[in-house]
Design a protein around this motif. Structure first.
Motif, PDB file in Angstrom:
ATOM      1  N   LEU A  72     -49.387  80.571  48.689  1.00  0.00           N
ATOM      2  CA  LEU A  72     -48.246  80.749  49.116  1.00  0.00           C
ATOM      3  C   LEU A  72     -47.657  79.567  49.732  1.00  0.00           C
ATOM      4  N   TYR A  73     -48.583  79.110  50.844  1.00  0.00           N
ATOM      5  CA  TYR A  73     -48.145  78.084  51.570  1.00  0.00           C
ATOM      6  C   TYR A  73     -48.600  76.482  51.238  1.00  0.00           C
ATOM      7  N   LYS A  74     -49.339  76.532  50.243  1.00  0.00           N
ATOM      8  CA  LYS A  74     -49.751  74.989  50.009  1.00  0.00           C
ATOM      9  C   LYS A  74     -49.419  74.696  48.466  1.00  0.00           C
ATOM     10  N   LYS A  75     -49.297  75.667  47.596  1.00  0.00           N
ATOM     11  CA  LYS A  75     -49.155  75.522  46.303  1.00  0.00           C
ATOM     12  C   LYS A  75     -47.678  76.314  45.847  1.00  0.00           C
ATOM     13  N   PHE A  76     -46.852  76.807  46.711  1.00  0.00           N
ATOM     14  CA  PHE A  76     -45.536  77.282  46.503  1.00  0.00           C
ATOM     15  C   PHE A  76     -45.616  78.315  45.464  1.00  0.00           C
ATOM     16  N   ALA A  77     -46.433  79.226  45.341  1.00  0.00           N
ATOM     17  CA  ALA A  77     -46.590  80.214  44.402  1.00  0.00           C
ATOM     18  C   ALA A  77     -45.376  81.068  44.285  1.00  0.00           C
ATOM     19  N   TYR A 126     -47.285  94.374  47.390  1.00  0.00           N
ATOM     20  CA  TYR A 126     -46.478  93.434  48.243  1.00  0.00           C
ATOM     21  C   TYR A 126     -45.514  92.465  47.370  1.00  0.00           C
ATOM     22  N   ARG A 127     -44.130  91.929  48.028  1.00  0.00           N
ATOM     23  CA  ARG A 127     -43.572  91.159  47.279  1.00  0.00           C
ATOM     24  C   ARG A 127     -43.548  89.850  47.968  1.00  0.00           C
ATOM     25  N   ILE A 128     -43.124  88.793  47.269  1.00  0.00           N
ATOM     26  CA  ILE A 128     -43.128  87.438  47.603  1.00  0.00           C
ATOM     27  C   ILE A 128     -41.612  87.115  47.695  1.00  0.00           C
ATOM     28  N   GLU A 129     -40.866  87.068  49.008  1.00  0.00           N
ATOM     29  CA  GLU A 129     -39.459  87.213  49.106  1.00  0.00           C
ATOM     30  C   GLU A 129     -38.943  85.563  49.415  1.00  0.00           C
ATOM     31  N   PHE A 149     -39.171  75.216  50.838  1.00  0.00           N
ATOM     32  CA  PHE A 149     -38.126  75.072  49.679  1.00  0.00           C
ATOM     33  C   PHE A 149     -38.017  73.553  49.539  1.00  0.00           C
ATOM     34  N   ILE A 150     -37.830  72.767  50.598  1.00  0.00           N
ATOM     35  CA  ILE A 150     -37.561  71.457  50.656  1.00  0.00           C
ATOM     36  C   ILE A 150     -38.846  70.665  50.797  1.00  0.00           C
ATOM     37  N   GLU A 151     -40.084  71.247  51.260  1.00  0.00           N
ATOM     38  CA  GLU A 151     -41.369  70.741  50.880  1.00  0.00           C
ATOM     39  C   GLU A 151     -41.880  70.541  49.643  1.00  0.00           C
ATOM     40  N   GLU A 152     -41.717  71.686  48.907  1.00  0.00           N
ATOM     41  CA  GLU A 152     -41.993  71.707  47.526  1.00  0.00           C
ATOM     42  C   GLU A 152     -40.984  70.748  46.550  1.00  0.00           C
ATOM     43  N   MET A 153     -39.866  70.476  46.914  1.00  0.00           N
ATOM     44  CA  MET A 153     -39.164  69.685  46.230  1.00  0.00           C
ATOM     45  C   MET A 153     -39.460  68.080  46.443  1.00  0.00           C
ATOM     46  N   HIS A 196     -47.137  75.478  62.474  1.00  0.00           N
ATOM     47  CA  HIS A 196     -48.320  74.785  62.930  1.00  0.00           C
ATOM     48  C   HIS A 196     -49.688  74.959  62.473  1.00  0.00           C
ATOM     49  N   GLU A 197     -49.857  75.896  61.657  1.00  0.00           N
ATOM     50  CA  GLU A 197     -51.231  76.320  61.317  1.00  0.00           C
ATOM     51  C   GLU A 197     -51.366  75.264  60.040  1.00  0.00           C
ATOM     52  N   LYS A 198     -52.862  74.959  59.948  1.00  0.00           N
ATOM     53  CA  LYS A 198     -53.390  74.102  59.142  1.00  0.00           C
ATOM     54  C   LYS A 198     -53.232  74.696  57.658  1.00  0.00           C
ATOM     55  N   TYR A 199     -53.118  75.821  57.578  1.00  0.00           N
ATOM     56  CA  TYR A 199     -53.093  76.429  56.084  1.00  0.00           C
ATOM     57  C   TYR A 199     -51.775  76.792  55.561  1.00  0.00           C
ATOM     58  N   VAL A 200     -50.733  75.982  56.479  1.00  0.00           N
ATOM     59  CA  VAL A 200     -49.354  75.886  56.190  1.00  0.00           C
ATOM     60  C   VAL A 200     -48.893  74.431  56.048  1.00  0.00           C
ATOM     61  N   LEU A 201     -48.247  74.030  56.782  1.00  0.00           N
ATOM     62  CA  LEU A 201     -47.923  72.619  57.081  1.00  0.00           C
ATOM     63  C   LEU A 201     -48.462  71.978  58.014  1.00  0.00           C
ATOM     64  N   ASN A 202     -49.382  72.561  59.061  1.00  0.00           N
ATOM     65  CA  ASN A 202     -50.017  71.689  60.084  1.00  0.00           C
ATOM     66  C   ASN A 202     -49.306  70.787  60.839  1.00  0.00           C
ATOM     67  N   MET A 203     -47.823  71.130  61.031  1.00  0.00           N
ATOM     68  CA  MET A 203     -46.863  70.223  61.850  1.00  0.00           C
ATOM     69  C   MET A 203     -47.088  70.428  63.076  1.00  0.00           C
ATOM     70  N   GLY A 204     -47.055  69.275  63.582  1.00  0.00           N
ATOM     71  CA  GLY A 204     -47.226  69.227  65.267  1.00  0.00           C
ATOM     72  C   GLY A 204     -46.178  69.581  65.877  1.00  0.00           C
ATOM     73  N   TYR A 205     -46.031  70.027  66.996  1.00  0.00           N
ATOM     74  CA  TYR A 205     -44.956  70.633  67.840  1.00  0.00           C
ATOM     75  C   TYR A 205     -44.303  69.596  68.455  1.00  0.00           C
ATOM     76  N   ARG A 206     -44.764  68.498  68.588  1.00  0.00           N
ATOM     77  CA  ARG A 206     -43.915  67.327  69.058  1.00  0.00           C
ATOM     78  C   ARG A 206     -42.949  66.744  68.019  1.00  0.00           C
ATOM     79  N   ASN A 207     -43.278  67.267  66.760  1.00  0.00           N
ATOM     80  CA  ASN A 207     -42.455  66.851  65.630  1.00  0.00           C
ATOM     81  C   ASN A 207     -41.175  67.789  65.584  1.00  0.00           C
ATOM     82  N   ILE A 208     -40.911  68.954  66.428  1.00  0.00           N
ATOM     83  CA  ILE A 208     -40.201  69.825  66.145  1.00  0.00           C
ATOM     84  C   ILE A 208     -39.152  69.874  67.460  1.00  0.00           C
ATOM     85  N   THR A 209     -37.810  69.914  67.219  1.00  0.00           N
ATOM     86  CA  THR A 209     -36.670  69.972  68.207  1.00  0.00           C
ATOM     87  C   THR A 209     -36.061  71.206  67.790  1.00  0.00           C
TER      88      THR A 209
END
Length: 350
Positions: A33-38, A59-62, A140-144, A178-191
């Motif tokens: 879901l979060y790494k391979k954009f299924a 389940y649905r993937i919405e 959506f943008i990450e996959e692109m 922020h989770e490693k299994y999603v984007l592992n984005m650091g909080y300091r990179n978020i506004t």
């Protein structure tokens, strides 16, 4: 049928455990879901076919679909109008900056804050977005970008909606991102940008997420801010600035105050000096934003001279101030403009 997109790994594990499924299957699904954009369970080829069918029945993937895409002439800004299955539409923006790819996402479909200069409020608030829907904007943008060998580097919650009026979903979304299994984005990179929901600012300071807080002021005195931002009646300017001070003290993070400059309304020497006095002694900076004209609002951009003068006055009072670099003005990149245009066109067809 329950939506699985937006669940944490722990939530998936609990769901699967209740169905007597192996715990490791949740990790596999999360990666798809979060790494391979299924887009569907049938994409998850390392799961047995019968399991894929069983999950698909429960389940649905919405995810949203792309309704409109606009690209700036310089190729640095792309704006997307995304539509969810229930018809709710949101705008997301990609800005290719020298320091990396920055995205701006929406936290609500529409907005009910009623700010006088903003297009997001023209059609009111449709509904809050879920954590999964906000994550879907990002992915959506990450996959692109992944197809170009790039990725999302920073994010601002500055699109349509007031993030702190959708507090629980926004916090869940930020933790998930922020989770490693999603984007592992650091909080300091978020506004996170807010119009000043005082109790929620204080709550956010206690979350342990060192994100940058950006507070929309747009006026240095109460009566003028109330004219521009009706929320000022509930959370007055003085209380908002005090909350910003508490946030900076608690988190150690510099607060940014956004100030939209509108010709002959809030761009004069008086307002600059009042703003400097208001913010004196704060761990803060000011982001000056020449208004992006919205035809329905009638406000005009300030002159370059008045912008430079305003910035200079703040600097002389030792207030750090910058003028926001404009990106995507040729594609109506200000939040709400594309969605409003789309909705107005649909209304004419009805």
């Amino acid at each position: 049928m329950k939506s699985i997109f937006g669940m944490t790994l722990e939530e998936m594990q609990a769901e699967f455990s209740a169905q007597n499924l192996e715990k490791y299957r949740a990790k596999q699904v999360a990666e798809w879901l979060y790494k391979k954009f299924a887009k569907s369970f049938s994409d998850m080829t390392n799961l047995p076919k019968d399991l894929r069918a069983a999950l698909g029945a429960k389940y649905r993937i919405e995810k949203p679909t792309l309704r409109t895409r606009l690209d700036s002439a310089d190729g640095r800004t792309s704006k997307f109008l995304l539509v969810f299955p229930d018809g709710a539409s949101v705008e997301s923006v990609l800005m290719r900056q020298p320091y990396g790819n920055s995205i701006c996402i929406s936290t609500q479909a529409g907005c009910n804050m009623g700010c006088a200069f903003c297009a997001s409020t023209l059609h009111g608030l449709a509904r809050n977005l879920t954590a999964g829907e906000m994550l879907a904007e990002v992915l959506f943008i990450e996959e692109m970008l992944s197809k170009e060998g790039e990725k999302v580097d920073t994010m601002v919650l500055m699109g349509s909606g007031e993030p702190l009026m959708n507090y629980d979903n926004v916090v869940c979304f930020l933790r998930l991102l922020h989770e490693k299994y999603v984007l592992n984005m650091g909080y300091r990179n978020i506004t996170l940008s807010t119009s000043g929901i005082v109790p929620a600012i204080d709550d956010l300071a206690e979350e342990g997420m060192p994100i940058t807080l950006s507070i929309s002021l747009h006026a240095p005195r109460e009566e003028l801010r109330t004219d521009l931002m009706p929320i000022n009646r509930k959370y007055p300017l003085a209380d908002v600035v005090a909350a910003g001070r508490r946030y900076a003290e608690k988190t150690g993070r510099r607060v940014t105050y956004e100030y939209i400059l509108i010709r002959d309304l809030n761009d004069g020497e008086r307002e600059a000096r009042e703003l400097a006095k208001l913010l004196k002694g704060q761990t803060a900076s000011v982001n000056l934003i020449p208004v992006n004209p919205v035809p329905e609002r009638g406000f005009e951009r300030p002159t370059d001279e008045s912008v430079a003068s305003f910035c200079s006055i703040l600097a002389h009072q030792r207030i750090t101030a910058t003028v926001r670099r404009e990106m995507g003005s040729d594609i109506q990149a200000a939040c709400g403009q594309l969605r409003s245009r789309h909705m107005s066109a649909e209304e004419k067809l009805q």
